[in-house]
Design a protein around this motif. Structure first.
Motif, short mmCIF file in Angstrom:
data_model
loop_
_atom_site.label_atom_id
_atom_site.label_comp_id
_atom_site.label_asym_id
_atom_site.label_seq_id
_atom_site.Cartn_x
_atom_site.Cartn_y
_atom_site.Cartn_z
N VAL A 40 -34.57 12.82 34.48
CA VAL A 40 -33.22 12.43 34.09
C VAL A 40 -33.13 12.37 32.57
O VAL A 40 -32.16 12.84 31.97
CB VAL A 40 -32.83 11.07 34.73
CG1 VAL A 40 -31.51 10.58 34.20
CG2 VAL A 40 -32.80 11.18 36.24
N ARG A 41 -34.16 11.82 31.95
CA ARG A 41 -34.19 11.74 30.49
C ARG A 41 -34.12 13.14 29.88
O ARG A 41 -33.39 13.39 28.92
CB ARG A 41 -35.44 10.99 30.03
CG ARG A 41 -35.50 10.76 28.55
CD ARG A 41 -36.69 9.93 28.12
NE ARG A 41 -37.91 10.57 28.64
CZ ARG A 41 -38.96 9.92 29.06
NH1 ARG A 41 -38.98 8.62 29.04
NH2 ARG A 41 -40.03 10.56 29.49
N GLY A 42 -34.87 14.08 30.46
CA GLY A 42 -34.85 15.45 29.98
C GLY A 42 -33.48 16.09 30.12
O GLY A 42 -33.01 16.80 29.23
N LEU A 43 -32.83 15.81 31.25
CA LEU A 43 -31.50 16.38 31.49
C LEU A 43 -30.48 15.79 30.51
O LEU A 43 -29.63 16.51 29.99
CB LEU A 43 -31.07 16.12 32.94
CG LEU A 43 -29.78 16.78 33.38
CD1 LEU A 43 -29.83 18.30 33.22
CD2 LEU A 43 -29.49 16.43 34.84
N ILE A 44 -30.58 14.50 30.24
CA ILE A 44 -29.67 13.86 29.28
C ILE A 44 -29.87 14.45 27.88
O ILE A 44 -28.91 14.74 27.17
CB ILE A 44 -29.87 12.33 29.27
CG1 ILE A 44 -29.35 11.72 30.57
CG2 ILE A 44 -29.18 11.69 28.07
CD1 ILE A 44 -29.71 10.26 30.77
N THR A 78 -23.76 19.01 34.02
CA THR A 78 -22.96 17.87 34.47
C THR A 78 -22.99 17.74 35.99
O THR A 78 -23.19 16.65 36.52
CB THR A 78 -21.50 17.99 33.96
OG1 THR A 78 -21.52 18.05 32.53
CG2 THR A 78 -20.65 16.82 34.41
N VAL A 79 -22.83 18.86 36.69
CA VAL A 79 -22.91 18.84 38.16
C VAL A 79 -24.30 18.39 38.59
O VAL A 79 -24.44 17.53 39.48
CB VAL A 79 -22.57 20.23 38.75
CG1 VAL A 79 -22.91 20.30 40.23
CG2 VAL A 79 -21.11 20.57 38.51
N THR A 123 -32.72 21.64 17.81
CA THR A 123 -33.99 22.17 18.32
C THR A 123 -34.91 21.03 18.72
O THR A 123 -35.58 21.09 19.75
CB THR A 123 -34.67 23.08 17.27
OG1 THR A 123 -33.79 24.17 16.98
CG2 THR A 123 -35.99 23.63 17.78
N PHE A 124 -34.94 19.98 17.91
CA PHE A 124 -35.76 18.81 18.24
C PHE A 124 -35.29 18.16 19.55
O PHE A 124 -36.11 17.80 20.40
CB PHE A 124 -35.70 17.78 17.09
CG PHE A 124 -36.41 16.51 17.40
CD1 PHE A 124 -37.79 16.44 17.38
CD2 PHE A 124 -35.69 15.37 17.72
CE1 PHE A 124 -38.44 15.26 17.67
CE2 PHE A 124 -36.34 14.18 18.01
CZ PHE A 124 -37.73 14.12 17.99
N ILE A 125 -33.98 18.04 19.74
CA ILE A 125 -33.43 17.46 20.96
C ILE A 125 -33.80 18.33 22.17
O ILE A 125 -34.25 17.82 23.20
CB ILE A 125 -31.89 17.29 20.86
CG1 ILE A 125 -31.54 16.25 19.80
CG2 ILE A 125 -31.28 16.91 22.21
CD1 ILE A 125 -30.06 16.23 19.42
N SER A 126 -33.62 19.64 22.03
CA SER A 126 -33.95 20.55 23.13
C SER A 126 -35.44 20.53 23.45
O SER A 126 -35.83 20.52 24.62
CB SER A 126 -33.50 21.97 22.80
OG SER A 126 -32.10 22.03 22.72
N ALA A 127 -36.26 20.53 22.41
CA ALA A 127 -37.71 20.48 22.63
C ALA A 127 -38.09 19.16 23.31
O ALA A 127 -38.92 19.15 24.23
CB ALA A 127 -38.45 20.63 21.30
N SER A 128 -37.46 18.08 22.91
CA SER A 128 -37.73 16.77 23.53
C SER A 128 -37.37 16.78 25.00
O SER A 128 -38.06 16.16 25.82
CB SER A 128 -36.94 15.67 22.82
OG SER A 128 -37.36 15.55 21.49
N SER A 129 -36.31 17.49 25.35
CA SER A 129 -35.92 17.56 26.76
C SER A 129 -36.99 18.27 27.59
O SER A 129 -37.26 17.89 28.73
CB SER A 129 -34.56 18.25 26.94
OG SER A 129 -34.65 19.65 26.79
N ARG A 130 -37.62 19.29 27.01
CA ARG A 130 -38.67 20.01 27.73
C ARG A 130 -39.92 19.14 27.87
O ARG A 130 -40.56 19.13 28.91
CB ARG A 130 -39.03 21.31 27.00
CG ARG A 130 -38.09 22.49 27.19
CD ARG A 130 -36.78 22.19 27.77
NE ARG A 130 -35.93 23.37 27.89
CZ ARG A 130 -34.64 23.36 27.68
NH1 ARG A 130 -34.02 22.26 27.33
NH2 ARG A 130 -33.94 24.45 27.87
N PHE A 131 -40.25 18.41 26.81
CA PHE A 131 -41.40 17.50 26.89
C PHE A 131 -41.15 16.40 27.92
O PHE A 131 -42.07 16.00 28.64
CB PHE A 131 -41.74 16.91 25.52
CG PHE A 131 -42.52 17.84 24.65
CD1 PHE A 131 -43.77 18.31 25.03
CD2 PHE A 131 -42.00 18.26 23.43
CE1 PHE A 131 -44.48 19.20 24.22
CE2 PHE A 131 -42.70 19.14 22.61
CZ PHE A 131 -43.95 19.61 23.01
#
Length: 189
Positions: A40-44, A78-79, A123-131
Motif C-alpha cells: 500500500v505504501r508503494g502504491l501511495i 486509483t481503482v 524519480t526519488f518518489i518513484s524509486a521509493s515506491s519500488r523499494f
C-alpha cells in the motif's frame, strides 16, 4: 526515416502498454480478493509521483500528448488503491486519501518553485515506491497476488524510455522478485 518510425512505434507501444498496465493487477486482485504482497505504501508513493508529474506538466502548460499516459495510470492506480482499501476493510479511508491527493495537487500549483521542487523529487518518489514493493515482497515471501505481467509491462515502458535507467532496473528487480516468489512460494511456506 526508419529511426523516426522506430521512435514513433516505441512511443505508441509505451502509450498502449500504459493504458492497460494495471489491468492485470486489478483483475488478479478482484479474483483473489486479497491484497497480500501488494505494498500500500508503494502504491501511495507511485500515485503521488504520477500526480506530481501530471500537475507539473499541467502547470507549465505542456501539450497533453506529452503526458497522456499519466492520467491513465492515475486512474488505474486509483481503482487499484480503492480495491485494496475495500479488501482490507478500510474503504472509508478513501475519502481522506482523496482529499490528501486532490488537496496536495492543488497546493503544488500555488507557486512555481513548489511544483518545480516537487518535480525534482519524482524519480526519488518513484524509486521509493519500488523499494516499498520489494520490502513488502521480502516480508511476505509471497507474490501470489502480485501480477508479474503488470511488472513486466512496467519494466518495458521504462526500458523504452532510455532515460529511466534507474526505474527500469528497479522494475526489473521487482519483476524478478515476483517471479522468484511465484515459482518458489510453495517451497518457502
Amino acid at each position: 526515416m526508419a529511426r523516426e518510425w522506430l521512435l514513433d512505434s516505441l512511443n505508441l507501444s509505451t502509450l498502449l502498454a500504459c493504458t492497460v498496465l494495471k489491468l492485470p493487477q486489478i483483475a488478479l486482485l478482484t479474483r483473489t480478493k486479497s491484497p497480500k504482497g501488494i505494498s500500500v505504501r508503494g502504491l501511495i508513493l507511485e500515485l503521488s509521483g504520477y500526480i506530481v508529474f501530471t500537475t507539473y506538466e499541467m502547470y507549465h502548460e505542456y501539450p497533453f500528448a506529452t503526458y497522456l499516459e499519466y492520467p491513465i495510470l492515475i486512474a488505474q492506480d486509483t481503482v487499484l488503491f480503492l480495491l485494496i482499501l475495500h479488501y482490507n476493510g478500510n474503504l472509508r479511508q478513501s475519502l481522506i486519501y482523496s482529499l490528501i491527493f486532490v488537496g496536495g495537487s492543488q497546493l503544488l500549483m500555488l507557486k512555481s518553485w513548489i511544483i518545480d521542487s516537487a518535480m525534482s523529487l519524482c524519480t526519488f518518489i518513484s524509486a521509493s515506491s519500488r523499494f516499498a514493493q520489494l520490502q513488502c515482497l521480502w516480508q511476505t515471501k509471497d507474490a501470489g497476488q502480485v501480477s508479474a505481467l503488470t511488472w513486466a509491462m512496467s519494466t518495458y515502458t521504462c526500458m523504452v524510455l532510455l532515460r529511466f535507467v534507474v526505474m527500469t532496473t528497479l522494475n526489473g528487480w521487482v519483476l524478478a522478485t515476483v517471479v522468484f516468489y511465484k515459482q518458489n512460494g510453495q517451497k518457502l511456506k
